[in-house]
Design a protein around this motif. Structure first.
Motif, PDB file in Angstrom:
ATOM      1  N   TYR A   1      36.267  46.534  46.647  1.00 13.21           N
ATOM      2  CA  TYR A   1      35.106  46.440  47.537  1.00 13.21           C
ATOM      3  C   TYR A   1      34.010  47.447  47.176  1.00 13.21           C
ATOM      4  CZ  TYR A   1      38.078  43.574  50.492  1.00 13.21           C
ATOM      5  OH  TYR A   1      38.888  42.587  50.972  1.00 13.21           O
ATOM      6  N   GLU A   2      34.028  47.950  45.947  1.00 14.18           N
ATOM      7  CA  GLU A   2      33.090  49.008  45.570  1.00 14.18           C
ATOM      8  C   GLU A   2      31.665  48.501  45.348  1.00 14.18           C
ATOM      9  OE1 GLU A   2      35.869  48.304  43.821  1.00 14.18           O
ATOM     10  OE2 GLU A   2      37.144  50.070  43.815  1.00 14.18           O
ATOM     11  N   HIS A   3      31.460  47.206  45.302  1.00 13.20           N
ATOM     12  CA  HIS A   3      30.133  46.642  45.032  1.00 13.20           C
ATOM     13  C   HIS A   3      29.630  45.832  46.215  1.00 13.20           C
ATOM     14  CE1 HIS A   3      30.322  47.755  40.793  1.00 13.20           C
ATOM     15  NE2 HIS A   3      31.604  47.482  40.886  1.00 13.20           N
TER      16      HIS A   3
ATOM     17  N   TRP B   1      27.378  41.254  48.832  1.00  9.94           N
ATOM     18  CA  TRP B   1      28.094  41.455  47.572  1.00  9.94           C
ATOM     19  C   TRP B   1      27.128  41.344  46.411  1.00  9.94           C
ATOM     20  CZ3 TRP B   1      33.549  41.957  47.545  1.00  9.94           C
ATOM     21  CH2 TRP B   1      34.131  41.861  48.813  1.00  9.94           C
ATOM     22  N   GLN B   2      27.215  42.279  45.469  1.00 11.56           N
ATOM     23  CA  GLN B   2      26.366  42.295  44.278  1.00 11.56           C
ATOM     24  C   GLN B   2      26.777  41.200  43.307  1.00 11.56           C
ATOM     25  OE1 GLN B   2      26.648  46.699  43.410  1.00 11.56           O
ATOM     26  NE2 GLN B   2      25.321  45.998  41.774  1.00 11.56           N
ATOM     27  N   GLY B   3      25.789  40.508  42.754  1.00 12.38           N
ATOM     28  CA  GLY B   3      26.079  39.494  41.745  1.00 12.38           C
ATOM     29  C   GLY B   3      24.853  39.186  40.910  1.00 12.38           C
ATOM     30  N   ILE B   4      25.023  38.247  40.003  1.00 13.80           N
ATOM     31  CA  ILE B   4      23.951  37.795  39.118  1.00 13.80           C
ATOM     32  C   ILE B   4      23.841  36.272  39.269  1.00 13.80           C
ATOM     33  CG2 ILE B   4      23.174  37.612  36.706  1.00 13.80           C
ATOM     34  CD1 ILE B   4      23.337  40.488  37.563  1.00 13.80           C
ATOM     35  N   ILE B   5      22.611  35.781  39.431  1.00 15.10           N
ATOM     36  CA  ILE B   5      22.415  34.327  39.494  1.00 15.10           C
ATOM     37  C   ILE B   5      22.837  33.744  38.145  1.00 15.10           C
ATOM     38  CG2 ILE B   5      20.744  32.447  39.699  1.00 15.10           C
ATOM     39  CD1 ILE B   5      20.963  33.807  42.350  1.00 15.10           C
ATOM     40  N   HIS B   6      23.801  32.838  38.191  1.00 12.29           N
ATOM     41  CA  HIS B   6      24.293  32.189  36.973  1.00 12.29           C
ATOM     42  C   HIS B   6      23.660  30.818  36.786  1.00 12.29           C
ATOM     43  CE1 HIS B   6      27.250  29.821  34.595  1.00 12.29           C
ATOM     44  NE2 HIS B   6      27.154  30.887  33.835  1.00 12.29           N
ATOM     45  N   ASP B   7      23.359  30.123  37.902  1.00 11.83           N
ATOM     46  CA  ASP B   7      22.765  28.792  37.810  1.00 11.83           C
ATOM     47  C   ASP B   7      22.021  28.496  39.106  1.00 11.83           C
ATOM     48  OD1 ASP B   7      22.092  26.373  36.693  1.00 11.83           O
ATOM     49  OD2 ASP B   7      24.096  25.484  36.874  1.00 11.83           O
TER      50      ASP B   7
ATOM     51  N   PHE C   1      30.190  37.125  39.793  1.00 13.37           N
ATOM     52  CA  PHE C   1      30.659  38.450  40.219  1.00 13.37           C
ATOM     53  C   PHE C   1      31.635  38.955  39.168  1.00 13.37           C
ATOM     54  CE2 PHE C   1      29.959  35.820  44.002  1.00 13.37           C
ATOM     55  CZ  PHE C   1      29.042  36.575  44.700  1.00 13.37           C
ATOM     56  N   ASP C   2      31.222  39.894  38.346  1.00 13.94           N
ATOM     57  CA  ASP C   2      32.071  40.398  37.259  1.00 13.94           C
ATOM     58  C   ASP C   2      33.213  41.266  37.751  1.00 13.94           C
ATOM     59  OD1 ASP C   2      32.821  40.943  34.529  1.00 13.94           O
ATOM     60  OD2 ASP C   2      31.962  42.921  34.831  1.00 13.94           O
ATOM     61  N   TYR C   3      33.045  41.930  38.855  1.00 12.35           N
ATOM     62  CA  TYR C   3      33.976  42.972  39.285  1.00 12.35           C
ATOM     63  C   TYR C   3      35.024  42.477  40.278  1.00 12.35           C
ATOM     64  CZ  TYR C   3      30.853  42.590  43.183  1.00 12.35           C
ATOM     65  OH  TYR C   3      30.119  42.080  44.212  1.00 12.35           O
ATOM     66  N   MET C   4      35.138  41.183  40.524  1.00 13.52           N
ATOM     67  CA  MET C   4      36.000  40.675  41.589  1.00 13.52           C
ATOM     68  C   MET C   4      37.302  40.096  41.069  1.00 13.52           C
ATOM     69  SD  MET C   4      33.782  38.694  44.305  1.00 13.52           S
ATOM     70  CE  MET C   4      33.081  39.560  45.652  1.00 13.52           C
ATOM     71  N   PRO C   5      38.311  40.893  40.879  1.00 11.66           N
ATOM     72  CA  PRO C   5      39.571  40.335  40.386  1.00 11.66           C
ATOM     73  C   PRO C   5      40.301  39.498  41.434  1.00 11.66           C
ATOM     74  CG  PRO C   5      39.807  42.664  40.840  1.00 11.66           C
ATOM     75  CD  PRO C   5      38.353  42.327  41.045  1.00 11.66           C
ATOM     76  N   LYS C   6      40.126  39.812  42.734  1.00  6.32           N
ATOM     77  CA  LYS C   6      40.866  39.115  43.786  1.00  6.32           C
ATOM     78  C   LYS C   6      40.255  37.762  44.147  1.00  6.32           C
ATOM     79  CE  LYS C   6      41.580  41.731  47.381  1.00  6.32           C
ATOM     80  NZ  LYS C   6      41.749  42.766  48.380  1.00  6.32           N
ATOM     81  N   TYR C   7      38.967  37.625  43.956  1.00  9.11           N
ATOM     82  CA  TYR C   7      38.278  36.408  44.368  1.00  9.11           C
ATOM     83  C   TYR C   7      37.781  35.653  43.149  1.00  9.11           C
ATOM     84  CZ  TYR C   7      38.284  38.910  48.787  1.00  9.11           C
ATOM     85  OH  TYR C   7      38.657  39.594  49.897  1.00  9.11           O
ATOM     86  N   LYS C   8      37.187  34.515  43.422  1.00 13.24           N
ATOM     87  CA  LYS C   8      36.581  33.757  42.340  1.00 13.24           C
ATOM     88  C   LYS C   8      35.481  34.581  41.689  1.00 13.24           C
ATOM     89  CE  LYS C   8      36.202  29.960  45.201  1.00 13.24           C
ATOM     90  NZ  LYS C   8      35.484  28.774  45.599  1.00 13.24           N
ATOM     91  N   LYS C   9      35.290  34.381  40.417  1.00 14.19           N
ATOM     92  CA  LYS C   9      34.210  35.065  39.716  1.00 14.19           C
ATOM     93  C   LYS C   9      32.863  34.416  40.031  1.00 14.19           C
ATOM     94  CE  LYS C   9      36.594  37.862  36.945  1.00 14.19           C
ATOM     95  NZ  LYS C   9      36.519  39.263  36.984  1.00 14.19           N
TER      96      LYS C   9
ATOM     97  N   GLU D   1      21.001  42.097  29.304  1.00 17.08           N
ATOM     98  CA  GLU D   1      21.822  42.779  28.302  1.00 17.08           C
ATOM     99  C   GLU D   1      23.232  43.013  28.848  1.00 17.08           C
ATOM    100  OE1 GLU D   1      22.907  44.056  24.742  1.00 17.08           O
ATOM    101  OE2 GLU D   1      20.953  43.179  25.204  1.00 17.08           O
ATOM    102  N   ASP D   2      23.346  43.415  30.117  1.00 16.59           N
ATOM    103  CA  ASP D   2      24.661  43.604  30.732  1.00 16.59           C
ATOM    104  C   ASP D   2      25.460  42.307  30.749  1.00 16.59           C
ATOM    105  OD1 ASP D   2      24.103  46.256  31.179  1.00 16.59           O
ATOM    106  OD2 ASP D   2      23.643  46.005  33.317  1.00 16.59           O
ATOM    107  N   VAL D   3      24.797  41.199  31.082  1.00 20.65           N
ATOM    108  CA  VAL D   3      25.473  39.900  31.115  1.00 20.65           C
ATOM    109  C   VAL D   3      25.947  39.515  29.713  1.00 20.65           C
ATOM    110  CG1 VAL D   3      25.169  37.426  31.539  1.00 20.65           C
ATOM    111  CG2 VAL D   3      24.331  39.103  33.208  1.00 20.65           C
TER     112      VAL D   3
END
Length: 164
Positions: free
Chosen positions: A21-23, A92-98, A113-121, A155-157
């Motif tokens: 939950y850090e993001h 929750w922090q994320g990046i628009i993918h589509d 969501f790159d940082y979410m191992p428990k939930y869907k990405k 660049e991060d993506v």
């Protein structure tokens, strides 16, 4: 990261401080201050179904003011934009993918969501549940809101995709 100007009655966001939950940021109101530890009443967390809102004691290091409103048409986000999404009782922090229209011709955003191992990405959201992402930084001993620069996000993506 302490937000020292907080006082009883302020509407704030509690930064997630547990693993996974850090993001994310949870909206609440400061309802007490006990020797520097803040008593927060959350706006979206219920103690139980139809029960009262959760109240918790929080260290000031886990609190920030609510980000300022950015006058941006919620239908104008594009692929690669850094956003916060109202989901699972918090932002929750994320990046628009589509960006696409659903079967009812309503705009939707697919967010990564790159940082979410428990939930869907990835998940899909209505525009009304998306806001521009802003970070709360210390610059020259002052706290300021900063929006990520699009080129840095892209660049991060790229780095994330190359790791896969």
């Amino acid at each position: 990261m302490t937000f020292t100007a907080v006082k009883i009655g302020d509407f704030i966001e509690v930064i997630g401080h547990e693993p996974g939950y850090e993001h994310d940021y949870f909206e609440g109101e400061v309802i007490g201050d006990y020797d520097g530890i803040l008593k927060i009443r959350y706006e979206h967390f219920l103690v139980e179904k139809d029960g009262p809102y959760l109240v918790e004691m929080i260290h000031p290091d886990h609190v920030r003011p609510r980000p300022p409103y950015i006058d941006k048409d919620v239908n104008s986000f594009t692929k690669g934009d850094a956003v916060d999404v109202l989901w699972k009782d918090g932002w929750w922090q994320g990046i628009i993918h589509d960006v696409f229209d659903n079967m009812n011709n309503e705009m939707r955003y697919e967010v990564f969501f790159d940082y979410m191992p428990k939930y869907k990405k990835y998940d899909v959201f209505q525009p009304m549940n998306v806001r521009p992402h802003q970070d709360w930084f210390s610059v020259n001993n002052e706290r300021v809101w900063v929006s990520p620069v699009r080129e840095e996000i892209e660049e991060d993506v790229k780095v994330i995709w190359e790791r896969r």
